[in-house]
Motif scaffolding. Structure first.
Motif, mmCIF file in Angstrom:
data_model
loop_
_atom_site.group_PDB
_atom_site.id
_atom_site.type_symbol
_atom_site.label_atom_id
_atom_site.label_comp_id
_atom_site.label_asym_id
_atom_site.label_seq_id
_atom_site.Cartn_x
_atom_site.Cartn_y
_atom_site.Cartn_z
ATOM 1 N N SER A 56 0.828 -1.211 0.000
ATOM 2 C CA SER A 56 0.000 0.000 0.000
ATOM 3 C C SER A 56 0.857 1.252 0.000
ATOM 4 O O SER A 56 0.552 2.230 -0.683
ATOM 5 N N VAL A 57 1.941 1.233 0.758
ATOM 6 C CA VAL A 57 2.856 2.378 0.795
ATOM 7 C C VAL A 57 3.436 2.629 -0.584
ATOM 8 O O VAL A 57 3.456 3.761 -1.074
ATOM 9 N N ALA A 58 3.893 1.559 -1.250
ATOM 10 C CA ALA A 58 4.479 1.703 -2.593
ATOM 11 C C ALA A 58 3.438 2.208 -3.585
ATOM 12 O O ALA A 58 3.719 3.109 -4.393
ATOM 13 N N GLY A 59 2.240 1.668 -3.538
ATOM 14 C CA GLY A 59 1.195 2.106 -4.458
ATOM 15 C C GLY A 59 0.789 3.540 -4.224
ATOM 16 O O GLY A 59 0.625 4.322 -5.165
ATOM 17 N N LEU A 60 0.649 3.909 -2.972
ATOM 18 C CA LEU A 60 0.259 5.276 -2.639
ATOM 19 C C LEU A 60 1.354 6.267 -3.016
ATOM 20 O O LEU A 60 1.063 7.349 -3.544
ATOM 21 N N ALA A 61 2.604 5.908 -2.788
ATOM 22 C CA ALA A 61 3.733 6.797 -3.130
ATOM 23 C C ALA A 61 3.719 7.155 -4.612
ATOM 24 O O ALA A 61 4.056 8.277 -4.990
ATOM 25 N N SER A 62 3.305 6.208 -5.459
ATOM 26 C CA SER A 62 3.292 6.471 -6.901
ATOM 27 C C SER A 62 2.170 7.431 -7.304
ATOM 28 O O SER A 62 2.193 7.987 -8.400
ATOM 29 N N LEU A 63 1.190 7.642 -6.423
ATOM 30 C CA LEU A 63 0.054 8.510 -6.732
ATOM 31 C C LEU A 63 0.144 9.902 -6.111
ATOM 32 O O LEU A 63 -0.583 10.805 -6.504
ATOM 33 N N LEU A 64 1.014 10.062 -5.126
ATOM 34 C CA LEU A 64 1.110 11.342 -4.432
ATOM 35 C C LEU A 64 1.661 12.427 -5.344
ATOM 36 O O LEU A 64 2.554 12.179 -6.157
ATOM 37 N N ALA A 65 1.140 13.639 -5.200
ATOM 38 C CA ALA A 65 1.636 14.785 -5.969
ATOM 39 C C ALA A 65 3.124 14.955 -5.676
ATOM 40 O O ALA A 65 3.522 15.025 -4.524
ATOM 41 N N ALA A 66 3.942 14.952 -6.709
ATOM 42 C CA ALA A 66 5.405 15.069 -6.606
ATOM 43 C C ALA A 66 6.054 13.875 -5.915
ATOM 44 O O ALA A 66 7.217 13.917 -5.572
ATOM 45 N N GLY A 67 5.305 12.796 -5.694
ATOM 46 C CA GLY A 67 5.872 11.590 -5.103
ATOM 47 C C GLY A 67 6.190 11.752 -3.628
ATOM 48 O O GLY A 67 5.786 12.722 -2.993
ATOM 49 N N ARG A 71 13.430 8.651 -2.296
ATOM 50 C CA ARG A 71 13.205 7.498 -3.167
ATOM 51 C C ARG A 71 13.161 6.176 -2.387
ATOM 52 O O ARG A 71 12.353 5.311 -2.664
ATOM 53 N N ASN A 72 14.037 6.019 -1.419
ATOM 54 C CA ASN A 72 14.148 4.737 -0.724
ATOM 55 C C ASN A 72 13.586 4.735 0.689
ATOM 56 O O ASN A 72 13.808 3.791 1.432
ATOM 57 N N GLU A 73 12.893 5.787 1.079
ATOM 58 C CA GLU A 73 12.338 5.853 2.432
ATOM 59 C C GLU A 73 10.982 6.533 2.386
ATOM 60 O O GLU A 73 10.889 7.748 2.243
ATOM 61 N N ALA A 74 9.937 5.748 2.498
ATOM 62 C CA ALA A 74 8.581 6.307 2.440
ATOM 63 C C ALA A 74 8.294 7.092 3.709
ATOM 64 O O ALA A 74 8.456 6.581 4.816
ATOM 65 N N ILE A 75 7.894 8.328 3.531
ATOM 66 C CA ILE A 75 7.495 9.157 4.663
ATOM 67 C C ILE A 75 6.032 9.541 4.488
ATOM 68 O O ILE A 75 5.184 9.178 5.299
ATOM 69 N N ALA A 76 5.728 10.251 3.425
ATOM 70 C CA ALA A 76 4.356 10.711 3.196
ATOM 71 C C ALA A 76 3.405 9.540 2.970
ATOM 72 O O ALA A 76 2.316 9.491 3.544
ATOM 73 N N ALA A 77 3.795 8.581 2.127
ATOM 74 C CA ALA A 77 2.920 7.448 1.816
ATOM 75 C C ALA A 77 2.689 6.565 3.034
ATOM 76 O O ALA A 77 1.658 5.906 3.161
#
Length: 197
Positions: A56-67, A71-77
């Motif tokens: 879910s984190v990876a999928g959401l990261a691809s949809l967020l405005a400006a990502g 790249r290697n550490e999800a924060i917003a997603a």
């Protein structure tokens, strides 16, 4: 307003010290994306912890405005699913986040008001302690080691309230102002607890 301010998604600016992101504009788009994902049943979280799954984190990261921010550490997603849960806009149904009645209302409401309510609720109702993601801080699970997350968040919120509206503040400047104003959040409950961390 110049042409760059009219761009959507927001343009990334470059600063000698790094990249400038207009997160206030990104958030207006991202809150809608997250709520739509919850409405579709695609956002999954652990039934035990409420934390989003890696997929879910990876999928959401691809949809967020400006990502995401890195790249290697999800924060917003990683944070968005926790934030909408804390605000009562989504809740777990098994391992899927689903919108609550309040979440359905937020999906069609002006996003600025939704962002305001998300912030207010996060300060007092966060799902997790942000420090728990910093694995280098050992001993966090020891009893009476950390101060209340709510108290720490309220201290930070108060420090941010002292900033001038509509102006960017450099993070180092903010931290200096927090230290001078005795608004640095206390993390360890005591000197003894500090040695546990």
């Amino acid at each position: 307003m110049n042409d760059e301010e009219n761009l959507w998604p927001p343009a990334l600016g470059h600063h000698p010290a790094g990249t400038v992101r207009r997160t206030e504009l990104e958030a207006l788009s991202n809150v809608r994306v997250v709520l739509e994902w919850c409405a579709s049943g695609r956002l999954r979280c652990s039934a035990k912890t409420g934390r989003p799954t890696a997929a879910s984190v990876a999928g959401l990261a691809s949809l967020l405005a400006a990502g995401d921010f890195y790249r290697n550490e999800a924060i917003a997603a990683y944070a968005w699913p926790l934030i909408v849960q804390a605000a009562g806009l989504a809740e777990l149904a098994g391992t899927r986040l689903q919108l609550t009645p309040r979440g359905h209302t937020a999906l069609t409401a002006p996003p600025a008001g939704t962002i305001r309510s998300l912030w207010t609720r996060w300060v007092s109702h966060g799902v997790i302690d942000e420090l728990s993601r910093v694995e280098e801080i050992k001993g966090q699970r020891s009893s009476n080691a950390l101060t209340s997350v709510k108290t720490r968040r309220q201290t930070v919120a108060h420090a941010l309230e002292t900033s001038a509206a509509g102006e960017w503040v450099d993070i180092d400047h903010l931290f200096r102002r927090m230290r001078r104003g005795k608004l640095s959040p206390t993390v360890a409950r005591s000197e003894r607890a500090m040695w546990k961390l």
